[in-house]
Design a protein around this motif. Structure first.
Motif, short mmCIF file in Angstrom:
data_model
loop_
_atom_site.label_atom_id
_atom_site.label_comp_id
_atom_site.label_asym_id
_atom_site.label_seq_id
_atom_site.Cartn_x
_atom_site.Cartn_y
_atom_site.Cartn_z
N UNK A 147 0.82 -1.12 -0.02
CA UNK A 147 -0.02 -0.01 0.10
C UNK A 147 0.90 1.33 -0.10
N UNK A 148 0.22 2.24 -0.48
CA UNK A 148 1.01 3.42 -0.61
C UNK A 148 0.09 4.91 -0.25
N UNK A 149 0.79 5.54 0.62
CA UNK A 149 -0.05 6.87 0.86
C UNK A 149 -0.27 7.55 -0.62
N UNK A 150 -1.53 7.97 -0.86
CA UNK A 150 -1.82 8.64 -1.89
C UNK A 150 -2.05 10.09 -2.12
N UNK A 151 -1.82 10.63 -0.78
CA UNK A 151 -1.84 12.23 -0.56
C UNK A 151 -3.27 12.72 0.23
N UNK A 152 -4.27 11.94 -0.13
CA UNK A 152 -5.48 12.38 0.54
C UNK A 152 -5.38 12.31 2.07
N UNK A 153 -5.87 13.33 2.83
CA UNK A 153 -5.82 13.20 4.13
C UNK A 153 -7.19 13.72 4.64
N UNK A 154 -7.71 13.22 5.64
CA UNK A 154 -9.13 13.31 6.33
C UNK A 154 -8.79 14.19 7.68
N UNK A 155 -9.49 15.01 8.10
CA UNK A 155 -9.61 15.72 9.36
C UNK A 155 -10.22 14.75 10.11
N UNK A 156 -9.83 14.36 11.49
CA UNK A 156 -10.60 13.66 12.29
C UNK A 156 -10.03 14.30 13.63
N UNK A 157 -11.08 14.02 14.79
CA UNK A 157 -11.10 14.74 15.84
C UNK A 157 -11.66 13.77 16.95
N UNK A 158 -10.85 13.64 18.19
CA UNK A 158 -11.44 13.06 19.22
C UNK A 158 -11.34 14.03 20.60
N UNK A 159 -12.51 14.29 20.79
CA UNK A 159 -12.40 14.95 22.27
C UNK A 159 -11.59 16.20 21.96
N UNK A 160 -11.75 16.78 20.98
CA UNK A 160 -11.28 18.13 20.43
C UNK A 160 -9.77 17.94 20.15
#
Length: 174
Positions: A147-160
């Motif tokens: 697998x290779x990182x394709x450059x897409x990122x997703x913001x994700x937050x846990x308890x701020x």
């Protein structure tokens, strides 16, 4: 390892799968997420949620377990790629967790290889997955598997607290 058997999960195994998942989160995400959040994770609550989703499933999501000598040691789940875009012929590995006491014993590798085999046989073109950006161990595991990182990122937050995810991809055909 040849003594790891990967097979379809049964609804009666939801409690053990939830134990593996919750303990996996508490181990893998220590230092990446607030400890108070990890400490509050509940195996019974997760198992109830898992049983409900399993019972309502339409067959598009595949739950696999890995066992050795009759003991469940890991769980993986894959299905159609989830996206806001129009549906594609791609697959997504939604989850892969191994009992933290069994890291490095081939369980995760066996689960991943079976998910890849099933998705390839189903003629999916690619498999995607999301992993916490700071989870170096998981990222190295997936990179070793092609697998290779394709450059897409997703913001994700846990308890701020921000815990962004990065997307990985692997071609399945040709």
């Amino acid at each position: 390892m040849t003594d790891v058997v990967v097979r379809d999960m049964r609804i009666t195994e939801c409690e053990r799968v939830s134990e593996i998942r919750v303990r996996g989160w508490q181990s893998a995400y220590r230092g990446l997420m607030p400890q108070s959040f990890l400490d509050a994770l509940s195996v019974p609550a997760d198992a109830a949620h898992r049983r409900d989703r399993f019972a309502r499933g339409d067959g598009s999501v595949v739950d696999l377990v890995a066992e050795r000598d009759g003991h469940l040691l890991g769980w993986a789940c894959h299905g159609p790629y989830r996206s806001d875009e129009p549906p594609t012929e791609d697959a997504e590995l939604y989850a892969l967790y191994v009992d933290p006491k069994r890291f490095g014993g081939g369980v995760g590798h066996a689960l991943l290889q079976e998910s890849l085999r099933l998705c390839t046989a189903a003629r999916h073109r690619r498999m995607y997955l999301w992993v916490l950006k700071g989870n170096a161990r998981a990222r190295a595991f997936y990179e070793r598997a092609g697998f290779r990182a394709d450059g897409a990122e997703e913001p994700f937050e846990v308890d701020g607290v921000p815990v962004p995810e990065v997307r990985y991809v692997r071609e399945l055909t040709g």
